[in-house]
Design a protein around this motif. Sequence first.
Motif, PDB file in Angstrom:
ATOM      1  N   ALA A 169     -32.321  19.983 -35.333  1.00  0.00           N
ATOM      2  CA  ALA A 169     -31.220  20.792 -35.864  1.00  0.00           C
ATOM      3  C   ALA A 169     -30.824  20.359 -37.273  1.00  0.00           C
ATOM      4  N   GLY A 170     -31.338  19.218 -37.733  1.00  0.00           N
ATOM      5  CA  GLY A 170     -31.044  18.745 -39.082  1.00  0.00           C
ATOM      6  C   GLY A 170     -29.830  17.851 -39.172  1.00  0.00           C
ATOM      7  N   VAL A 171     -29.355  17.347 -38.046  1.00  0.00           N
ATOM      8  CA  VAL A 171     -28.156  16.513 -38.048  1.00  0.00           C
ATOM      9  C   VAL A 171     -28.453  15.113 -38.562  1.00  0.00           C
ATOM     10  N   ASN A 172     -27.386  14.412 -38.897  1.00  0.00           N
ATOM     11  CA  ASN A 172     -27.454  12.988 -39.216  1.00  0.00           C
ATOM     12  C   ASN A 172     -27.163  12.276 -37.901  1.00  0.00           C
ATOM     13  N   TYR A 173     -28.199  11.813 -37.224  1.00  0.00           N
ATOM     14  CA  TYR A 173     -28.050  11.212 -35.907  1.00  0.00           C
ATOM     15  C   TYR A 173     -27.682   9.733 -36.025  1.00  0.00           C
ATOM     16  N   ILE A 174     -26.665   9.335 -35.252  1.00  0.00           N
ATOM     17  CA  ILE A 174     -26.197   7.963 -35.251  1.00  0.00           C
ATOM     18  C   ILE A 174     -26.169   7.477 -33.800  1.00  0.00           C
ATOM     19  N   PHE A 175     -26.863   6.368 -33.557  1.00  0.00           N
ATOM     20  CA  PHE A 175     -26.843   5.772 -32.234  1.00  0.00           C
ATOM     21  C   PHE A 175     -25.955   4.540 -32.244  1.00  0.00           C
ATOM     22  N   GLU A 176     -25.090   4.446 -31.258  1.00  0.00           N
ATOM     23  CA  GLU A 176     -24.238   3.274 -31.052  1.00  0.00           C
ATOM     24  C   GLU A 176     -24.505   2.764 -29.651  1.00  0.00           C
ATOM     25  N   GLU A 177     -24.905   1.519 -29.553  1.00  0.00           N
ATOM     26  CA  GLU A 177     -25.169   0.966 -28.234  1.00  0.00           C
ATOM     27  C   GLU A 177     -23.865   0.713 -27.494  1.00  0.00           C
ATOM     28  N   ALA A 178     -23.830   1.152 -26.246  1.00  0.00           N
ATOM     29  CA  ALA A 178     -22.648   0.942 -25.403  1.00  0.00           C
ATOM     30  C   ALA A 178     -22.654  -0.496 -24.915  1.00  0.00           C
ATOM     31  N   LYS A 179     -21.755  -1.280 -25.481  1.00  0.00           N
ATOM     32  CA  LYS A 179     -21.610  -2.673 -25.053  1.00  0.00           C
ATOM     33  C   LYS A 179     -20.251  -3.183 -25.422  1.00  0.00           C
ATOM     34  N   MET A 196     -18.318  16.131 -36.966  1.00  0.00           N
ATOM     35  CA  MET A 196     -18.967  15.099 -36.160  1.00  0.00           C
ATOM     36  C   MET A 196     -18.881  15.481 -34.688  1.00  0.00           C
ATOM     37  N   LEU A 197     -20.003  15.338 -33.997  1.00  0.00           N
ATOM     38  CA  LEU A 197     -20.052  15.519 -32.550  1.00  0.00           C
ATOM     39  C   LEU A 197     -20.245  14.136 -31.943  1.00  0.00           C
ATOM     40  N   VAL A 198     -19.450  13.806 -30.952  1.00  0.00           N
ATOM     41  CA  VAL A 198     -19.498  12.484 -30.331  1.00  0.00           C
ATOM     42  C   VAL A 198     -19.765  12.657 -28.841  1.00  0.00           C
ATOM     43  N   PHE A 199     -20.726  11.893 -28.341  1.00  0.00           N
ATOM     44  CA  PHE A 199     -21.081  11.938 -26.924  1.00  0.00           C
ATOM     45  C   PHE A 199     -20.969  10.550 -26.343  1.00  0.00           C
ATOM     46  N   ALA A 200     -20.111  10.411 -25.309  1.00  0.00           N
ATOM     47  CA  ALA A 200     -19.923   9.129 -24.644  1.00  0.00           C
ATOM     48  C   ALA A 200     -19.551   9.402 -23.200  1.00  0.00           C
ATOM     49  N   SER A 201     -19.973   8.487 -22.320  1.00  0.00           N
ATOM     50  CA  SER A 201     -19.685   8.675 -20.912  1.00  0.00           C
ATOM     51  C   SER A 201     -20.049   7.426 -20.127  1.00  0.00           C
ATOM     52  N   PRO A 202     -19.342   7.191 -19.022  1.00  0.00           N
ATOM     53  CA  PRO A 202     -19.777   6.114 -18.138  1.00  0.00           C
ATOM     54  C   PRO A 202     -21.048   6.495 -17.371  1.00  0.00           C
ATOM     55  N   VAL A 203     -21.449   7.753 -17.448  1.00  0.00           N
ATOM     56  CA  VAL A 203     -22.725   8.214 -16.869  1.00  0.00           C
ATOM     57  C   VAL A 203     -23.564   8.836 -17.993  1.00  0.00           C
ATOM     58  N   VAL A 219     -24.045  17.511 -40.547  1.00  0.00           N
ATOM     59  CA  VAL A 219     -23.255  17.253 -39.342  1.00  0.00           C
ATOM     60  C   VAL A 219     -23.706  15.915 -38.761  1.00  0.00           C
ATOM     61  N   LYS A 220     -22.752  15.090 -38.380  1.00  0.00           N
ATOM     62  CA  LYS A 220     -23.087  13.819 -37.739  1.00  0.00           C
ATOM     63  C   LYS A 220     -23.015  13.991 -36.227  1.00  0.00           C
ATOM     64  N   VAL A 221     -24.026  13.458 -35.548  1.00  0.00           N
ATOM     65  CA  VAL A 221     -24.022  13.413 -34.096  1.00  0.00           C
ATOM     66  C   VAL A 221     -24.085  11.950 -33.698  1.00  0.00           C
ATOM     67  N   VAL A 222     -23.070  11.502 -32.969  1.00  0.00           N
ATOM     68  CA  VAL A 222     -22.994  10.108 -32.532  1.00  0.00           C
ATOM     69  C   VAL A 222     -23.166  10.072 -31.017  1.00  0.00           C
ATOM     70  N   PHE A 223     -24.144   9.285 -30.582  1.00  0.00           N
ATOM     71  CA  PHE A 223     -24.348   9.076 -29.150  1.00  0.00           C
ATOM     72  C   PHE A 223     -24.100   7.613 -28.851  1.00  0.00           C
ATOM     73  N   ILE A 224     -23.257   7.356 -27.846  1.00  0.00           N
ATOM     74  CA  ILE A 224     -22.963   5.996 -27.426  1.00  0.00           C
ATOM     75  C   ILE A 224     -23.595   5.819 -26.049  1.00  0.00           C
ATOM     76  N   GLY A 225     -24.596   4.939 -25.977  1.00  0.00           N
ATOM     77  CA  GLY A 225     -25.303   4.746 -24.718  1.00  0.00           C
ATOM     78  C   GLY A 225     -26.342   3.652 -24.842  1.00  0.00           C
ATOM     79  N   THR A 226     -27.437   3.795 -24.101  1.00  0.00           N
ATOM     80  CA  THR A 226     -28.517   2.805 -24.121  1.00  0.00           C
ATOM     81  C   THR A 226     -29.586   3.222 -25.123  1.00  0.00           C
ATOM     82  N   PRO A 227     -30.357   2.276 -25.641  1.00  0.00           N
ATOM     83  CA  PRO A 227     -31.403   2.613 -26.608  1.00  0.00           C
ATOM     84  C   PRO A 227     -32.418   3.634 -26.077  1.00  0.00           C
TER      85      PRO A 227
END
Length: 162
Positions: A152-162, A101-108, A131-139
């Motif tokens: 790339a063929g990943v299983n993309y997962i979006f999580e809203e930052a709230k 799993m790759l996770v991307f999160a940031s205050p920017v 491979v799971k890619v998780v992005f935490i941010g805005t829609p």
Amino acid sequence: MNMLSRLLVVACLALPFTACKKEEAPKTEAVAAVPLPTSGEQKDWVPYLQYKLIPHMGGITNSPFVYFLPKNDTEDFGGKYERQLEKLETDLGRGITEGNMLVFASPVPEKEVEMIETAFKQVAPGTMNGVKVVFIGTPILGERVKAAVEPAGVNYIFEEAK
């Protein structure tokens, strides 16, 4: 010795009854929501990331690769960004295999998305299946990340930052 024999007989008789105990349904505890951190310090984001990621850990066999950028007013932000981009490009160049799993999160998150778009240009289509890619941010930013990583063929997962 007679006492020991009796204890062994009692233990042998009790064992089948304890072994036949019905399996109980796993207990699920309600997890309290963790608020979005206002700090740019990675240590302050750890509980929030755990809260966001635990529901997506099924099928993950290794510790997640977490890419975190601090606030852009942090000392040496440009250097931190370059090192994070280099690390991501190196990891992707080596190949990320199924069960990771790759996770991307940031205050920017805008800068994080820029990093993702840059790094994923080098990834051949279909090479990251499982491979799971998780992005935490805005829609809106989540759609940009989706466009960058899905080839790339990943299983993309979006999580809203709230």
